[in-house]
Structure formats: C-alpha cells, structure tokens
Design a protein around this motif. Structure first.
Motif, PDB file in Angstrom:
ATOM      1  N   LEU A 117     -68.963 -28.655  36.809  1.00  0.00           N
ATOM      2  CA  LEU A 117     -69.005 -29.274  35.482  1.00  0.00           C
ATOM      3  C   LEU A 117     -67.923 -30.347  35.353  1.00  0.00           C
ATOM      4  CD1 LEU A 117     -70.023 -29.497  32.575  1.00  0.00           C
ATOM      5  CD2 LEU A 117     -68.620 -27.530  31.978  1.00  0.00           C
ATOM      6  N   ALA A 118     -66.718 -30.022  35.836  1.00  0.00           N
ATOM      7  CA  ALA A 118     -65.617 -30.984  35.757  1.00  0.00           C
ATOM      8  C   ALA A 118     -65.945 -32.246  36.562  1.00  0.00           C
ATOM      9  CB  ALA A 118     -64.329 -30.346  36.262  1.00  0.00           C
ATOM     10  N   HIS A 119     -66.499 -32.060  37.760  1.00  0.00           N
ATOM     11  CA  HIS A 119     -66.881 -33.219  38.588  1.00  0.00           C
ATOM     12  C   HIS A 119     -67.948 -34.063  37.894  1.00  0.00           C
ATOM     13  CE1 HIS A 119     -64.754 -31.447  42.038  1.00  0.00           C
ATOM     14  NE2 HIS A 119     -64.848 -32.646  42.569  1.00  0.00           N
ATOM     15  N   GLN A 120     -68.927 -33.359  37.334  1.00  0.00           N
ATOM     16  CA  GLN A 120     -70.055 -34.063  36.711  1.00  0.00           C
ATOM     17  C   GLN A 120     -69.566 -34.942  35.552  1.00  0.00           C
ATOM     18  OE1 GLN A 120     -73.207 -31.315  35.996  1.00  0.00           O
ATOM     19  NE2 GLN A 120     -74.617 -32.855  35.201  1.00  0.00           N
ATOM     20  N   ILE A 121     -68.686 -34.366  34.727  1.00  0.00           N
ATOM     21  CA  ILE A 121     -68.146 -35.122  33.593  1.00  0.00           C
ATOM     22  C   ILE A 121     -67.327 -36.310  34.104  1.00  0.00           C
ATOM     23  CG2 ILE A 121     -66.552 -35.016  31.629  1.00  0.00           C
ATOM     24  CD1 ILE A 121     -67.425 -32.075  31.257  1.00  0.00           C
ATOM     25  N   MET A 122     -66.547 -36.048  35.163  1.00  0.00           N
ATOM     26  CA  MET A 122     -65.683 -37.109  35.705  1.00  0.00           C
ATOM     27  C   MET A 122     -66.518 -38.266  36.260  1.00  0.00           C
ATOM     28  SD  MET A 122     -62.784 -36.831  38.644  1.00  0.00           S
ATOM     29  CE  MET A 122     -63.896 -36.331  39.944  1.00  0.00           C
ATOM     30  N   PHE A 123     -67.512 -37.958  37.080  1.00  0.00           N
ATOM     31  CA  PHE A 123     -68.310 -39.034  37.677  1.00  0.00           C
ATOM     32  C   PHE A 123     -69.136 -39.774  36.621  1.00  0.00           C
ATOM     33  CE2 PHE A 123     -67.284 -37.054  41.736  1.00  0.00           C
ATOM     34  CZ  PHE A 123     -67.097 -38.172  42.532  1.00  0.00           C
ATOM     35  N   ALA A 124     -69.453 -39.085  35.531  1.00  0.00           N
ATOM     36  CA  ALA A 124     -70.232 -39.740  34.470  1.00  0.00           C
ATOM     37  C   ALA A 124     -69.375 -40.725  33.679  1.00  0.00           C
ATOM     38  CB  ALA A 124     -70.810 -38.685  33.529  1.00  0.00           C
ATOM     39  N   ASN A 125     -68.064 -40.510  33.669  1.00  0.00           N
ATOM     40  CA  ASN A 125     -67.213 -41.318  32.798  1.00  0.00           C
ATOM     41  C   ASN A 125     -66.308 -42.310  33.522  1.00  0.00           C
ATOM     42  OD1 ASN A 125     -67.389 -40.443  29.795  1.00  0.00           O
ATOM     43  ND2 ASN A 125     -67.553 -38.539  30.957  1.00  0.00           N
ATOM     44  N   ALA A 126     -66.019 -42.035  34.791  1.00  0.00           N
ATOM     45  CA  ALA A 126     -65.037 -42.871  35.485  1.00  0.00           C
ATOM     46  C   ALA A 126     -65.590 -44.259  35.800  1.00  0.00           C
ATOM     47  CB  ALA A 126     -64.597 -42.179  36.770  1.00  0.00           C
ATOM     48  N   THR A 127     -64.767 -45.255  35.551  1.00  0.00           N
ATOM     49  CA  THR A 127     -65.101 -46.641  35.920  1.00  0.00           C
ATOM     50  C   THR A 127     -63.815 -47.260  36.473  1.00  0.00           C
ATOM     51  OG1 THR A 127     -64.428 -47.510  33.778  1.00  0.00           O
ATOM     52  CG2 THR A 127     -66.745 -46.869  33.994  1.00  0.00           C
ATOM     53  N   PRO A 128     -63.907 -48.407  37.127  1.00  0.00           N
ATOM     54  CA  PRO A 128     -62.658 -49.038  37.600  1.00  0.00           C
ATOM     55  C   PRO A 128     -61.704 -49.326  36.440  1.00  0.00           C
ATOM     56  CG  PRO A 128     -64.555 -50.059  38.646  1.00  0.00           C
ATOM     57  CD  PRO A 128     -65.101 -49.137  37.597  1.00  0.00           C
ATOM     58  N   ARG A 187     -66.733 -31.253  50.148  1.00  0.00           N
ATOM     59  CA  ARG A 187     -67.941 -31.103  50.976  1.00  0.00           C
ATOM     60  C   ARG A 187     -69.117 -30.609  50.121  1.00  0.00           C
ATOM     61  NH1 ARG A 187     -69.863 -30.194  55.992  1.00  0.00           N
ATOM     62  NH2 ARG A 187     -70.887 -28.224  56.466  1.00  0.00           N
ATOM     63  N   TYR A 188     -68.837 -29.603  49.299  1.00  0.00           N
ATOM     64  CA  TYR A 188     -69.930 -29.023  48.509  1.00  0.00           C
ATOM     65  C   TYR A 188     -70.309 -29.909  47.324  1.00  0.00           C
ATOM     66  CZ  TYR A 188     -69.442 -24.871  51.344  1.00  0.00           C
ATOM     67  OH  TYR A 188     -69.423 -24.016  52.410  1.00  0.00           O
ATOM     68  N   GLN A 189     -69.300 -30.510  46.702  1.00  0.00           N
ATOM     69  CA  GLN A 189     -69.620 -31.326  45.521  1.00  0.00           C
ATOM     70  C   GLN A 189     -70.466 -32.547  45.878  1.00  0.00           C
ATOM     71  OE1 GLN A 189     -69.157 -30.670  42.258  1.00  0.00           O
ATOM     72  NE2 GLN A 189     -68.454 -28.675  42.944  1.00  0.00           N
ATOM     73  N   GLN A 190     -70.323 -32.997  47.142  1.00  0.00           N
ATOM     74  CA  GLN A 190     -71.123 -34.154  47.572  1.00  0.00           C
ATOM     75  C   GLN A 190     -72.611 -33.851  47.608  1.00  0.00           C
ATOM     76  OE1 GLN A 190     -69.731 -36.681  50.921  1.00  0.00           O
ATOM     77  NE2 GLN A 190     -67.962 -35.337  50.830  1.00  0.00           N
ATOM     78  N   GLN A 191     -72.952 -32.568  47.557  1.00  0.00           N
ATOM     79  CA  GLN A 191     -74.373 -32.208  47.586  1.00  0.00           C
ATOM     80  C   GLN A 191     -75.056 -32.556  46.259  1.00  0.00           C
ATOM     81  OE1 GLN A 191     -75.205 -31.324  50.659  1.00  0.00           O
ATOM     82  NE2 GLN A 191     -72.986 -31.473  50.984  1.00  0.00           N
ATOM     83  N   PHE A 192     -74.252 -32.754  45.219  1.00  0.00           N
ATOM     84  CA  PHE A 192     -74.840 -33.078  43.919  1.00  0.00           C
ATOM     85  C   PHE A 192     -75.100 -34.582  43.807  1.00  0.00           C
ATOM     86  CE2 PHE A 192     -72.457 -29.133  43.033  1.00  0.00           C
ATOM     87  CZ  PHE A 192     -73.510 -28.363  42.565  1.00  0.00           C
ATOM     88  N   SER A 193     -76.186 -34.904  43.135  1.00  0.00           N
ATOM     89  CA  SER A 193     -76.573 -36.313  43.058  1.00  0.00           C
ATOM     90  C   SER A 193     -75.587 -37.165  42.252  1.00  0.00           C
ATOM     91  CB  SER A 193     -77.976 -36.437  42.469  1.00  0.00           C
ATOM     92  OG  SER A 193     -78.009 -35.859  41.187  1.00  0.00           O
ATOM     93  N   PHE A 194     -74.788 -36.524  41.383  1.00  0.00           N
ATOM     94  CA  PHE A 194     -73.838 -37.313  40.588  1.00  0.00           C
ATOM     95  C   PHE A 194     -72.643 -37.782  41.410  1.00  0.00           C
ATOM     96  CE2 PHE A 194     -72.637 -32.813  39.781  1.00  0.00           C
ATOM     97  CZ  PHE A 194     -71.357 -32.827  40.315  1.00  0.00           C
ATOM     98  N   PHE A 195     -72.391 -37.140  42.558  1.00  0.00           N
ATOM     99  CA  PHE A 195     -71.212 -37.475  43.365  1.00  0.00           C
ATOM    100  C   PHE A 195     -71.449 -38.817  44.048  1.00  0.00           C
ATOM    101  CE2 PHE A 195     -68.101 -37.501  46.657  1.00  0.00           C
ATOM    102  CZ  PHE A 195     -67.083 -36.643  46.248  1.00  0.00           C
ATOM    103  N   ASN A 196     -70.584 -39.757  43.774  1.00  0.00           N
ATOM    104  CA  ASN A 196     -70.746 -41.094  44.340  1.00  0.00           C
ATOM    105  C   ASN A 196     -69.471 -41.458  45.093  1.00  0.00           C
ATOM    106  OD1 ASN A 196     -71.092 -43.765  44.895  1.00  0.00           O
ATOM    107  ND2 ASN A 196     -71.456 -44.406  42.782  1.00  0.00           N
ATOM    108  N   SER A 197     -69.538 -41.383  46.410  1.00  0.00           N
ATOM    109  CA  SER A 197     -68.316 -41.615  47.195  1.00  0.00           C
ATOM    110  C   SER A 197     -67.841 -43.064  47.076  1.00  0.00           C
ATOM    111  CB  SER A 197     -68.516 -41.216  48.655  1.00  0.00           C
ATOM    112  OG  SER A 197     -69.644 -41.855  49.175  1.00  0.00           O
ATOM    113  N   GLU A 198     -68.735 -43.964  46.678  1.00  0.00           N
ATOM    114  CA  GLU A 198     -68.332 -45.365  46.480  1.00  0.00           C
ATOM    115  C   GLU A 198     -67.318 -45.501  45.337  1.00  0.00           C
ATOM    116  OE1 GLU A 198     -69.329 -48.205  48.193  1.00  0.00           O
ATOM    117  OE2 GLU A 198     -70.143 -46.757  49.608  1.00  0.00           O
TER     118      GLU A 198
END
Lengths: 131, 487
Positions: free
Chosen positions: B42-53, B72-83
């Motif tokens: 949940l924390a990752h999802q909220i973070m990736f939804a809100n973070a911008t440069p 490793r595991y969080q990257q399995q979710f579609s919201f995780f954007n390594s870019e």
C-alpha cells in the motif's frame, strides 16, 4: 548484453585510474563505486551479500580474484600476500574485472531486476552507454 | 480564513472514497497491521502514484523486510516504475544507523535526506524496528518525543508521511505514538474457515470524514484494490412514480406483471430446481438486447460459455451480444468474495456496457461464492447489492431456489422477499398423476398485477405460459390440487 555493459563500465573506470595506481585498483574502484548507491538503496549488508555472491561465481573464471577479500566495513581489498596475487598484471586485471562486474550485474539483475540495476549504473557511470 | 487542506489521491482504487476524498496533504500517518497484510504494498502504491520529479518521495527502509527482497517483490506490481527511481522515488536504507546509533542520529539522517531531496511524501518502513529500540534501552518517552519531532519536521517540510509498522491488536490500545498520528490505517488478514479475507479500517483521520467500518480489499497485479462498504449506496434517489415498464420477453408474463417490470425495480424469481428460473431471466435479458439495451448476467454456478450455450438451445442468442459488447456474462466464483467486491464488479460492468438490465443467477450461488464470514450477513449483503444496483438505475432480476414443500409455500430460503420490489413464484403441481408447472405473481410494489395462477411449459423456444388461468382447482399452492366433484 550484460557482459557488454560490464566491458563498457570497466573501460570507463580504466580511463579514470591514474597510471601510477596499483593494478588491482581497477577492480576495487568499480566495486567501491557501487558501494554507496547499493548501500543507500539496500544497506551495507545487502551490498556485501551481493558482491560476495558475484565473487564466488567469478572466481573460477578469473584466477586473480582469489586475492580479493572483504574488510570488516564491507569494502573489498586486495591481499598482495595471496598466491593468486602474483598473476595480477595490467593484462589480466582488465579481463578479470569484466568477469567480476558481469557476475555482479547478473546477480543484481536477477534479484532486483534490469530496471533498478540500470538505474544504479546510470547513477555511477552516467557516460556509459547501457545498450 | 480557514486553512484549506489539500488531498492527495492515493492511486488505490476505492481508497479515496473511503478516506473521504483522498489523503490529507502533509498528514502524518501510521499504516499498521500484521505480517503479510499488505502495508508495504500500500505504501509503495501510494508513493508511485504521487511521486514526480518536482514532488519526489523518499522510502526509508529500516531492517524489517530486507530491501533487496522488498524491491524484488514490489517490482511485480504494475505500479512499480523503475524509471522513476533516483529522480521521483528515492529508496534509502537506514538499517545501519538504527543498529549502531541513537534515535537522534537516525533523526538527523532522515532530516539530512529530507532537506536534500525535499520530498512531498515520506515513508519509513519498518517503523516497528525503531519502536523496538525502546526495548533495547530507550525509554518510551524518548520514543514518543522522537515520533513527535519527526511528525513536526515532516509537516514543516510539507511532506505527507507514512510510518509502516507491524502491530497486533493488543498494541493498538493506549499506544501513545498513535496520539501523534493524524491518520491511523489498519490492515487485516482474517482467516474464516478455509478462506482468507483482507480488510482495512480507517481508525482515525483528522480533518475529514472517512467512511467508518471495515472495507474489504484485494491485492492483485495492480496492487491493492479496495471496496468501500457503502459502495453504490450513496445518493440512492427515489424511484420514479411512473417508471416505464420493461418487457420480460414473455408476453403472457408481461400481462401478469401488469405490463412488465417497472424500470429500476428488483424482481425475484423463486422456485424449485429445474422449473425455469434461469430461463425466464434469460428471456428478460434477451428482450432487452432485442430492444437495443445492454445487459449483465452474473453467474456463479456455471461458466459463461455453458450459460450461453444453454440459452442457445432455446433460441436465445447470448453469444453474439457478448461478442458485440452489449452483454457481459460475469463468472464470479472464487469462494472468498466479499459483498463489496461483487457489487464493485457488477457496477463496473454496468458502467462499461451502459447496461439497463442485470441478472443475478442465482442467490444460492452468490452466497456460496462469498467468504464464510460474509455469509452470516447474507441478507445485509443482498440489501447492499440490490440497493447499489437499483441506485445505478438498472433493473435487477435475481433467481433463488426454494425447496419444494407440499404443505406450505415459501418465497425464498433467505427471507429476502422484502428486499425485492416484485416477486414471481414458480412451483411444481401434480395434475392427473403428472408433474406440471405453475407460476403466479406474488407481489408488485409498483402497482397492480394479475392474481391468477397460470400453467406453463418449458418448450424448445423457451417458456410458454398458458393464456388462460387454471380455474376450478382448489389447493394449487399446496402442489396437490383438487377439482371439486361435479354435482
């Protein structure tokens, strides 16, 4: 792709090493540069665990890597007293560095994925072409 | 002038509605729950939804789940954007500082990074590790002071903050740390017999009205998906007094219903096994499709292709409308469904297709598909589901199997008849040593209806109802009628 990237990383690092530096500094320099971003990302314990695994995988393919060992603070050091140290020279070090970096990148890509690994490489060696 | 508190969208489907519009900006929150409850995701999802440069996020990891494994595991979710890493999202490991140093040094390190990166969102995971320092020699007051200091600093730096921590239920009580928090979000993973149900509760949220109670959620490839427990019930309007009538697709039955089903009604078809409940429901859908409407059928007991094939045997073509996007046959049978999830699936399908007709076939199948804990409140479940669907303006037909009794007449085994606006009852009746079928309209909330008992048959072209009522019989409803002896 991974070996090619490792070659470019080692080549980039080789340009930055002064001619007077010890032969082993090329290998140590690459590893030391990976230390801060990896420790920041995942902790010193993780950095050491990943590099240890890469070393174990690389040693059978690169004789001089046997002379490398970890210091207590997690840094890698070269043991000049080790029997393998006598094989280290300007010709072997570059190839052995490529072997180690290739394994290091392989381990990273396997565990944290290509995206994150590439991010770290870009951060440390911004001039190295990824592909 | 009052301070206006901005709201951040969480990026978690359904969660903004639960929170009352989103996360209060610059709030200091605790995300708690047991292991595996979904806190980190949940924390990752909220973070990736809100973070911008321009509005970056920092995710501080402290012992707990090893960072390498977490990443490793969080990257399995579609919201995780390594870019997004290193520019919008910064992962920083503070394990060594917590292990080796005092809480003051940990605070200094956090502040140093916050001042350098100027994040708009900060996560500390696992904060439980920091709390454990208390047992390792630091007193509770120092910890509380640390949390308060952190809360003030983060708010001052305009960062919305989450402390992710494992807590069991006992620790939730009288915990001084929770006093400091603006938001307390609790995630649960409850085992009910053989099924596991995930639930979330907003225990506390300062400054805005959140939806109280336990909300179910699922974790899939996209991360968390929450199902607010008031889903679809808000804003239910009064039904129009003179609603247009929808044809059931069987002329005689339309007549019995007083001209069809009033649009926006819920109609219950009750009867024993094999008496044609699903077939009438299929006629209802077919009639809508022929009229250019869209429809949804929720099935629980058989696969959509089997359902369509069976309809086809009666000359009712469901496959073509499915291909044309006019009809969706939704198969819902994971055995651990929540009511809210079912309602969500149906409402989403209604939105997708613009459906005006929905069939739920059957209530027994729906009950079976629910996790055991939800079956206890099945009547409430039905109330919410039917309420949400009719509030969306669709006409709902549900089927329910009733055990045939020859001493009494039941409308359903669920005592849910009061939830339905209209009821049609089907039953087997013995005629001259043969089993026949009869139907009658029990109730039409919207107006008058036929009181006749009509015989009907299941023919190759579907349900065929006798144009004439059964006359002269006594005791038809018992199933064993008698013809009075002629004088």
């Amino acid at each position: 792709m991974v070996e090619g990237l490792a070659r470019r990383v080692v080549a980039d690092e080789a340009q930055r090493i002064p001619p007077t530096a010890h032969d082993a500094d090329l290998i140590l320099g690459v590893c030391d540069k990976m230390h801060p971003p990896l420790s920041r990302l995942a902790g010193t314990i993780s950095y050491r665990a990943l590099l240890s695994r890469a070393l174990v995988l690389a040693k059978p393919k690169a004789q001089t890597l046997a002379a490398l060992r970890f210091e207590s603070d997690g840094h890698l050091m070269f043991d000049p007293e080790h029997p393998a140290a006598e094989f280290l020279n300007r010709d072997t070090v570059r190839q052995d560095a490529i072997v180690l970096v290739t394994e290091f990148l392989n381990v990273l890509m396997l565990l944290i994925g290509e995206g994150l690994t590439v991010q770290i490489i870009r951060q440390v060696w911004p001039e190295v072409k990824i592909k | 002038m009052t301070v206006e508190i901005g709201k951040l969208s969480t990026g978690v489907p359904g969660l903004d509605e639960i929170l009352g519009g989103g996360l209060p900006e610059f709030s200091f929150n605790i995300l708690g729950g047991g292991p595996g409850s979904g806190k980190t995701t949940l924390a990752h999802q909220i973070m990736f939804a809100n973070a911008t440069p321009e509005k970056p996020a920092i995710y501080f990891t402290i012992l707990g789940e090893p960072s390498i494994k977490m990443l490793r595991y969080q990257q399995q979710f579609s919201f995780f954007n390594s870019e997004m890493l290193n520019e919008s999202v910064h992962f920083i490991n503070l394990s060594q500082q917590v292990l080796d140093e005092s809480l003051d040094v940990v605070m200094e390190e956090i502040l140093r990074e916050v001042m350098a990166i100027r994040p708009h969102l900060v996560v500390v995971d696992s904060f439980r590790t920091v709390v454990r320092k208390v047992t390792a020699g630091i007193d509770e007051l120092t910890l509380q002071s640390f949390v308060q200091h952190l809360a003030v600093q983060m708010t001052t730096w305009e960062a919305t903050t989450f402390l992710v921590a494992e807590y069991d239920d006992e620790e939730r009580r009288d915990n001084p740390i929770f006093t400091v928090a603006d938001g307390l979000f609790w995630l649960f993973q409850q085992t009910e017999r053989n099924s596991v149900v995930r639930k979330m509760q907003v225990v506390k949220l300062r400054g805005q009205e959140s939806v109280p109670g336990m909300h179910t959620f699922r974790i899939n490839n996209g991360g968390l998906q929450t199902f607010p427990r008031n889903l679809g019930l808000a804003g239910r309007g009064e039904a129009a007094r003179e609603a247009p009538r929808l044809s059931v697709g069987i002329e005689e039955l339309d007549t019995m219903l007083g001209g069809g089903i009033p649009a926006g009604d819920s109609l219950l078809i009750a009867g024993p096994s094999g008496c044609g409940k699903s077939l009438i429901a299929t006629h209802f859908v077919d009639a809508g499709l022929r009229n250019g409407e869209s429809a949804i059928i929720a099935v629980f007991e058989e696969r959509p292709e089997d359902y369509a094939r069976r309809a086809d045997e009666f000359g009712l073509d469901l496959s073509r409308p499915v291909d044309a996007g006019k009809l969706e046959i939704i198969y819902l049978r994971p055995l651990d469904l929540s009511v809210d999830e079912t309602v969500y699936e149906l409402l989403e399908a209604v939105k997708r297709t613009g459906a005006t007709r929905v069939v739920v076939d059957s209530l027994a199948g729906f009950e079976m598909a629910l996790a055991p804990g939800f079956r206890i409140d099945f009547r409430e479940a039905l109330y919410r589901m039917i309420g949400a669907l009719t509030a969306a303006g669709v006409t709902v037909v549900t089927t329910v199997e009733v055990a045939e009794s020859f001493t009494e007449i039941e409308f359903s085994g669920y005592t849910v008849s009061f939830l339905s606006d209209d009821i049609i009852r089907l039953r087997y009746v013995e005629f001259d040593g043969e089993v026949g079928k009869v139907m009658f309209v029990v109730k039409m909330r919207g107006g008058d209806h036929s009181k006749e008992i009509r015989r009907y048959q299941i023919r190759p072209n579907g349900i065929v109802i006798s144009p004439e009522p059964l006359r002269g019989y006594h005791g038809l409803l018992t199933g064993i009628p008698k013809l009075p002896k002629k004088e």
